[in-house]
Design a protein around this motif. Structure first.
Motif, mmCIF file in Angstrom:
data_model
loop_
_atom_site.group_PDB
_atom_site.id
_atom_site.type_symbol
_atom_site.label_atom_id
_atom_site.label_comp_id
_atom_site.label_asym_id
_atom_site.label_seq_id
_atom_site.Cartn_x
_atom_site.Cartn_y
_atom_site.Cartn_z
ATOM 1 N N ASP A 250 8.446 27.084 -57.317
ATOM 2 C CA ASP A 250 9.589 27.074 -58.227
ATOM 3 C C ASP A 250 9.841 28.422 -58.880
ATOM 4 N N MET A 251 8.966 29.392 -58.659
ATOM 5 C CA MET A 251 9.165 30.718 -59.255
ATOM 6 C C MET A 251 10.301 31.445 -58.534
ATOM 7 N N ALA A 252 11.086 32.190 -59.284
ATOM 8 C CA ALA A 252 12.201 32.934 -58.694
ATOM 9 C C ALA A 252 11.713 33.923 -57.634
ATOM 10 N N VAL A 253 10.520 34.465 -57.826
ATOM 11 C CA VAL A 253 9.979 35.444 -56.891
ATOM 12 C C VAL A 253 9.685 34.824 -55.529
ATOM 13 N N MET A 254 9.556 33.484 -55.492
ATOM 14 C CA MET A 254 9.335 32.785 -54.226
ATOM 15 C C MET A 254 10.622 32.153 -53.682
ATOM 16 N N ALA B 214 16.449 45.559 -63.774
ATOM 17 C CA ALA B 214 16.324 44.428 -64.701
ATOM 18 C C ALA B 214 16.072 43.128 -63.946
ATOM 19 N N ARG B 215 16.696 42.958 -62.789
ATOM 20 C CA ARG B 215 16.479 41.749 -61.988
ATOM 21 C C ARG B 215 15.017 41.627 -61.579
ATOM 22 N N LEU B 216 14.422 42.747 -61.124
ATOM 23 C CA LEU B 216 13.013 42.728 -60.706
ATOM 24 C C LEU B 216 12.092 42.462 -61.894
ATOM 25 N N LYS B 217 12.403 43.052 -63.032
ATOM 26 C CA LYS B 217 11.627 42.763 -64.250
ATOM 27 C C LYS B 217 11.729 41.276 -64.585
ATOM 28 N N GLY B 218 12.914 40.714 -64.387
ATOM 29 C CA GLY B 218 13.108 39.298 -64.653
ATOM 30 C C GLY B 218 12.268 38.421 -63.732
ATOM 31 N N LEU B 219 12.112 38.825 -62.463
ATOM 32 C CA LEU B 219 11.255 38.084 -61.544
ATOM 33 C C LEU B 219 9.812 38.073 -62.028
ATOM 34 N N LEU B 220 9.350 39.215 -62.534
ATOM 35 C CA LEU B 220 7.984 39.282 -63.062
ATOM 36 C C LEU B 220 7.834 38.417 -64.308
ATOM 37 N N ALA C 51 5.638 33.621 -66.879
ATOM 38 C CA ALA C 51 5.885 32.455 -67.725
ATOM 39 C C ALA C 51 5.513 31.154 -67.015
ATOM 40 N N ARG C 52 5.561 31.146 -65.698
ATOM 41 C CA ARG C 52 5.247 29.930 -64.934
ATOM 42 C C ARG C 52 3.801 29.891 -64.465
#
Length: 469
Positions: free
Chosen positions: A337-341, A297-303, A308-309
């Motif tokens: 600002d993306m969580a993935v970064m 779920a965390r990885l899906k949330g990163l996507l 969204a950004r």
């Protein structure tokens, strides 16, 4: 803290400490015997351990378990067995001219009882690799494996109990509360592999007893594509490094830095490479699942956050896996600002960040925490050396990924936020040893000339020493 838990852990520690006190310098034969038992345990039960890991992950590639968790331990033990006699030997050290004919020596001594806290992503290797180094150095060992891989942890506890006496090596299983209590024990050395935030807490707990720590952490490890790189070869090797264990690897390339004009062809080359390595995702026995629903779920949330950004997402496959396997996805146009970064990804998501001048890539790496690994791809040696000189990382592989981790003749460890201390080979032996300096004074010592009462002779000798020292 539960009083019964506290007492149980302290009793185990005291049992090991008492055994160490009875035998403070195990012989070469004793250490070789312990290492050989670890080797037999690993080789004999490889299939059972691979099955347990597959059970914990939901699905885990058997071949990846055999290579990354089991072969690595066997290789490390064999390396230690070959070199242990030399590592244990008292080492000569240079002696300054004015102290001759005295001599200096370094005497390796085991520290005592070593605590090891290991993570879930490589549950056998990251428990037993530091353990083999601690055993080689002559220590007693207590291991707390991850609660996220309960089948593997339980099997390790059973196997260790069958092959080792409790006062030699033991495995402590349990939930997070047990892990927290474990790190608060007054070990002679505490070795932790895991995330940077948890590593900070471990260091704080160890500081209460001034317990020395080795922290093997993580971070956002970059792969830098130089304009001189062979894109096809680089893409294949990055795809392997990223998708080993489905990206759940501390030294996986977290993101790619590529010249602006190469982003598009690199993206296509990466997608093609991933499809060659993994023709399908759903049901592919070679492709590992994400370890838990929470991590999935965390990885899906990163996507979702990246989409969204404004990022462009390029899944490598059209599969819709029925289990926790996650389709590898390239993230284009990521913003800071993306969580993935901002977060260590620890999964099969690969952002590609563009740059113009190579100095921009170096500045991007240096703007963040120092990573555990750095990868550089290209043929321009001057450009390579510039990156190596101007960036910091725990370790580097040039024109490939991951493989510096497998070198027993090189130290492995982080720097800054990615960790402190190192192990593998002789560096692991030294980590779990006290290299005790010994000064052997001669019967004909000239140092008596520096005894009081002081006077002109002392001053002349001191002046002479300043000229020759």
């Amino acid at each position: 803290m539960d009083q019964a838990l506290h007492e149980r852990l302290h009793l185990m520690l005291e049992q090991q400490r008492a055994a160490f006190d009875r035998d403070r310098l195990p012989t070469l034969a004793q250490r070789r015997d312990r290492l050989q038992r670890l080797l037999r345990m690993t080789a004999t039960h490889a299939d059972a351990l691979a099955h347990a890991m597959a059970s914990d992950f939901g699905h885990r590639s058997r071949h990846e378990s055999l290579l990354a968790d089991l072969f690595t331990v066997e290789s490390g033990v064999r390396h230690a067995l070959r070199h242990l006699k030399r590592w244990m030997a008292v080492r000569r050290a240079p002696t300054a001219l004015h102290f001759l004919p005295a001599g200096n020596r370094l005497m390796p001594q085991p520290l005592g009882v070593v605590g090891i806290v290991s993570p879930w992503n490589y549950p056998y290797y990251l428990a037993m690799a530091p353990a083999l180094a601690a055993l080689a150095a002559g220590n007693r060992v207590m291991i707390k494996p991850s609660e996220l891989t309960p089948a593997t942890s339980a099997l390790m506890a059973k196997l260790v109990a069958e092959h080792f006496a409790p006062d030699e090596m033991t495995v402590v299983t349990g939930e997070a509360e047990v892990g927290k209590a474990f790190t608060q024990l007054p070990f002679d050395h505490l070795f932790f592999t895991g995330s940077t935030p948890v590593g900070r807490l471990v260091a704080l707990a160890a500081a209460q007893h001034l317990t020395p720590v080795t922290l093997e952490l993580g971070g956002k490890s970059p792969a830098i594509i130089d304009r001189s790189a062979d894109l096809g070869r680089a893409a294949e090797r990055i795809a392997f490094g990223k998708l080993l264990n489905a990206g759940q690897t501390c030294v996986a390339p977290d993101y790619v830095l590529a010249p602006k004009e190469l982003v598009k062809p690199l993206t296509e080359a990466l997608i093609a490479a991933v499809r060659r390595l993994y023709p399908r995702i759903d049901g592919n026995p070679d492709y590992t699942a994400i370890v838990s629903p929470r991590h999935h779920a965390r990885l899906k949330g990163l996507l979702d956050d990246a989409r969204a950004r404004g990022a462009t997402l390029r899944p490598t496959h059209d599969d819709t896996p029925a289990d926790r396997r996650l389709v590898p996805t390239i993230v284009l146009d990521p913003s800071a600002d993306m969580a993935v970064m901002r977060e260590e990804i620890f999964g099969p998501l690969l952002p590609i960040v563009s740059y113009g001048h190579p100095s921009e890539a170096i500045a991007h790496v240096n703007a963040g925490d120092r990573p555990l690994a750095l990868y550089w791809f290209g043929e321009d040696k001057a450009a390579r050396d510039d990156v190596l000189a101007r960036t910091h990382a725990g370790g580097v592989t040039v024109n490939d990924c991951i493989w510096h981790l497998g070198q027993e003749d090189q130290p492995f460890g982080g720097v800054g936020a990615s960790g402190m201390g190192a192990y593998h080979g002789v560096w692991g032996f030294n980590t779990f040893s006290k290299l005790k300096p010994v000064f052997l004074q001669s019967r004909l010592a000239g140092t008596a000339l520096f005894h009081p009462p002081y006077g002109k002779t002392f001053e002349r000798l001191l002046g002479l020493l300043k000229k020759i020292a």
